[in-house]
Design an enzyme around this catalytic site. Structure first.
Site, PDB file in Angstrom:
ATOM      1  N   GLU A   1       9.699   2.475  10.658  1.00 37.05           N
ATOM      2  CA  GLU A   1      10.797   3.378  10.294  1.00 37.05           C
ATOM      3  C   GLU A   1      10.189   4.770  10.305  1.00 37.05           C
ATOM      4  O   GLU A   1       9.383   5.088   9.434  1.00 37.05           O
ATOM      5  CB  GLU A   1      11.211   2.971   8.872  1.00 37.05           C
TER       6      GLU A   1
ATOM      7  N   GLU B   1      10.284  17.142  13.827  1.00 32.32           N
ATOM      8  CA  GLU B   1      10.634  16.879  12.433  1.00 32.32           C
ATOM      9  C   GLU B   1       9.795  17.784  11.534  1.00 32.32           C
ATOM     10  O   GLU B   1       8.568  17.742  11.561  1.00 32.32           O
ATOM     11  CB  GLU B   1      10.367  15.409  12.102  1.00 32.32           C
TER      12      GLU B   1
ATOM     13  N   LYS C   1       0.872  -1.187   0.000  1.00 32.34           N
ATOM     14  CA  LYS C   1       0.000   0.000   0.000  1.00 32.34           C
ATOM     15  C   LYS C   1       0.904   1.230   0.000  1.00 32.34           C
ATOM     16  O   LYS C   1       1.490   1.586   1.017  1.00 32.34           O
ATOM     17  CB  LYS C   1      -0.903  -0.065   1.240  1.00 32.34           C
TER      18      LYS C   1
ATOM     19  N   CYS D   1      14.030  11.071   5.588  1.00 32.94           N
ATOM     20  CA  CYS D   1      14.082  10.730   7.026  1.00 32.94           C
ATOM     21  C   CYS D   1      15.474  11.031   7.541  1.00 32.94           C
ATOM     22  O   CYS D   1      15.673  11.296   8.710  1.00 32.94           O
ATOM     23  CB  CYS D   1      13.828   9.256   7.264  1.00 32.94           C
TER      24      CYS D   1
ATOM     25  N   SER E   1       5.295   8.517   9.414  1.00 29.37           N
ATOM     26  CA  SER E   1       5.381   9.389  10.591  1.00 29.37           C
ATOM     27  C   SER E   1       5.341   8.574  11.887  1.00 29.37           C
ATOM     28  O   SER E   1       4.811   7.467  11.934  1.00 29.37           O
ATOM     29  CB  SER E   1       4.220  10.375  10.592  1.00 29.37           C
TER      30      SER E   1
HETATM   31  C1  UN1 Z   1      14.575   7.927   3.776  1.00 31.85           C
HETATM   32  O1  UN1 Z   1      14.756   9.124   3.822  1.00 31.85           O
HETATM   33  O2  UN1 Z   1      13.525   7.444   4.254  1.00 31.85           O
HETATM   34  O3  UN1 Z   1      20.440   7.473   3.169  1.00 31.85           O
HETATM   35  C2  UN1 Z   1      15.489   6.962   3.119  1.00 31.85           C
HETATM   36  C3  UN1 Z   1      19.621   8.019   2.452  1.00 31.85           C
HETATM   37  C4  UN1 Z   1      18.897   7.201   1.403  1.00 31.85           C
HETATM   38  C5  UN1 Z   1      17.667   6.596   1.983  1.00 31.85           C
HETATM   39  C6  UN1 Z   1      16.776   7.557   2.697  1.00 31.85           C
HETATM   40  N1  UN1 Z   1      19.766   6.179   0.904  1.00 31.85           N
HETATM   41  O4  UN1 Z   1      19.360   9.207   2.540  1.00 31.85           O
END
Ligand code: UN1
Length: 493
Positions: free
Chosen positions: A249, A385, A174, A283, A228
């Protein structure tokens, strides 16, 4: 003419009956790219049922054969890299070079996991008894739900998908509402590579409607989610009483530490790339710079000069450095945080701080690269964030203070230190509370063969990619073979 995307269930591309259609638009131009169904829980149930019925045959398929399909998929992705990257840029906005990287990450993990089909090592372990043999093998979990975000719309589905598939699980994917095209293109590649019907299913629509079914359905064994922290906590709370395995994550508030002995040319390159690459929507993006007071003025001056030179624009244009943010809601959210930084936190704004509206930028969702300084660790812009091109500078007087400030958030994904001193580097890399730590590089750029994930409220103890991903998507089985021909009692004889 925009296309209408479909779900992929049991090997068929299908449009749910009577489904409302949602719109998928280019965040740089507002152009309508596709319509896609707001699928209902019943559609998710159908997808789960398809995955369930495909599971016995898929788990019985030799792992090297499963690997051959993943390898083929990576070959197709490589061939289509440019097309896929362009549609990725159109759909989520990141600049083309980065979109190519997103696709490349899927190519890489596909080859990596394909090779795992010929490894999938277990252990053979000596028994305490004579004529008894012990070994371990990995077993698949069953049907797994993959719930993925828009910021790496091909890479992140591919991390989860390839690890799940190589171990013999079947999958319902999804994807985020903002990036259904990327997900559909990726699933098309898997279909073309020869994934049997029902092994991979795609369900499009809204998380709020579909999430509960994907998480709580009795035939779902595990859920892998990236997004999130708020949604991750909800998923965890729904799955926990059902004893389902969950990997989460989630958010980050990643810091780059810049010590007084750092190579500042190098540090500035890493800072600009980590803070403003992908418009700060990783992230792993750096949203805090923890800078030694001795070099603070110089870092501020040089960072502002660099940030102001960045060219905002459509990611398909080779001259663009920073693309749009993904949608209007995110744009408003980013601007709200900047207002909090100014009015409530009373941090000092060095540059940016506004929505970009000049010329063609008015058609899309663009935010000026923004730098705050004199930020105290307790301020909202140092804690929350923001997920946009906004970075906060926090001045410190020592390495010890820098590490303490870096650790002073509820998140712990990525972190980095710039220093030329090996002792300082080791001090930081052992003490920083983060799943990823870089020395003399920014906070972004993780590779597929190392574990990816974070500590504290960034994750729940699991990792993606590399060998660690196999630990999530598989169950260990310990096997004992007694060939003594008599009763042997462990711990007793
Ligand atoms: C993400 O931002 O969820 O290290 C992944 C990194 C990428 C992966 C980011 N290879 O910024």
């Amino acid at each position: 003419m925009s296309e209408t995307l479909k779900n992929f269930i049991g090997g068929q591309w299908v449009l749910p009956k009577k489904a409302r259609l949602l719109e998928d638009r280019n965040p740089a131009t507002g152009q309508l790219l596709a319509r896609f169904p707001a699928s209902a829980p019943i559609d998710a149930q159908t997808a789960i049922a398809a995955a369930k019925s495909a599971f016995p045959a898929w788990r019985a398929t030799p792992a090297p054969k499963r690997g051959e399909i993943l390898r083929k998929a990576s070959q197709i992705l490589e061939k289509r890299k440019e097309d896929l990257a362009q549609s990725l840029t159109r759909e989520m906005g990141k600049v083309l070079v980065e979109a190519r990287g997103d696709v490349q990450e899927a190519v890489d993990i596909g080859y990596y996991m394909a090779a795992e089909g010929r490894r999938q090592f277990g252990q053979t372990v000596p028994s305490e008894l004579a004529h008894k043999f012990m070994m371990t093998v990995r077993e698949p979990l069953g049907v797994v739900s993959l719930i993925t975000p828009w910021n790496f719309p091909i890479a992140i589905p591919s991390w989860k998908m390839t690890a799940a598939l190589i171990l013999g699980n079947t999958v319902v994917l999804k994807p985020a509402e903002d990036t259904p095209i990327c997900a559909a293109r990726y699933v098309e590649v898997l279909e073309e590579a020869g994934i049997p019907p029902g092994v991979v299913n795609l369900i499009l629509g809204q998380g709020a409607t579909l999430g509960k079914t994907l998480v709580t359905h009795p035939d779902v064994s595990a859920i892998s989610f990236t997004g999130s922290t708020a949604t991750g906590k909800l998923i965890n709370s729904q799955a926990a009483p059902l004893l389902k395995r969950v990997t989460l994550e989630m958010g980050g508030k990643n810091a780059i530490l810049v010590m007084e002995d750092a190579d500042l040319d190098l540090a500035l390159d890493g800072i600009v790339w980590s803070a403003f690459g992908t418009s700060g929507q990783r992230c792993t993006a750096a949203s805090r710079l923890i800078v030694h007071k001795k070099i603070l003025a110089e870092v501020e001056r040089r960072l502002v000069a660099r940030a102001q030179k960045l060219r905002l624009g459509n990611g398909l244009d080779a001259k663009t450095d920073v693309g749009p943010v993904v949608n209007g809601q995110q744009l408003v959210r980013i601007h709200r945080y900047v207002q909090i930084g100014l009015k409530k936190d009373k941090a000092r704004l060095l540059c940016g701080g506004s929505i970009a509206r000049s010329g063609k930028l008015a058609q899309g969702f663009f935010y000026q690269p923004t730098v705050f300084t004199n930020v105290a660790p307790s301020m909202a812009i140092a804690q929350e964030e923001i997920f946009g091109p906004v970075v906060a500078i926090l001045p410190v007087g020592s390495l010890e203070e820098a590490v303490e400030v870096a650790n002073g958030t509820r998140y712990g994904l990525s972190s980095s230190i710039y220093t030329r001193d090996v002792n300082r580097a080791f001090y930081a890399l052992r003490r920083l509370e983060a799943g990823l730590v870089y020395v003399n590089a920014g906070t972004i750029g993780a590779e597929v063969s190392t574990p990816f994930g974070g500590v504290k409220e960034t994750g729940n103890g699991h990792r993606e990619a590399g060998q660690a991903a196999l630990d999530f998507f598989g169950e260990w089985k310990s096997i004992f073979i007694d060939y003594s021909g008599r009763l042997q009692r462990a711990q007793i004889d």
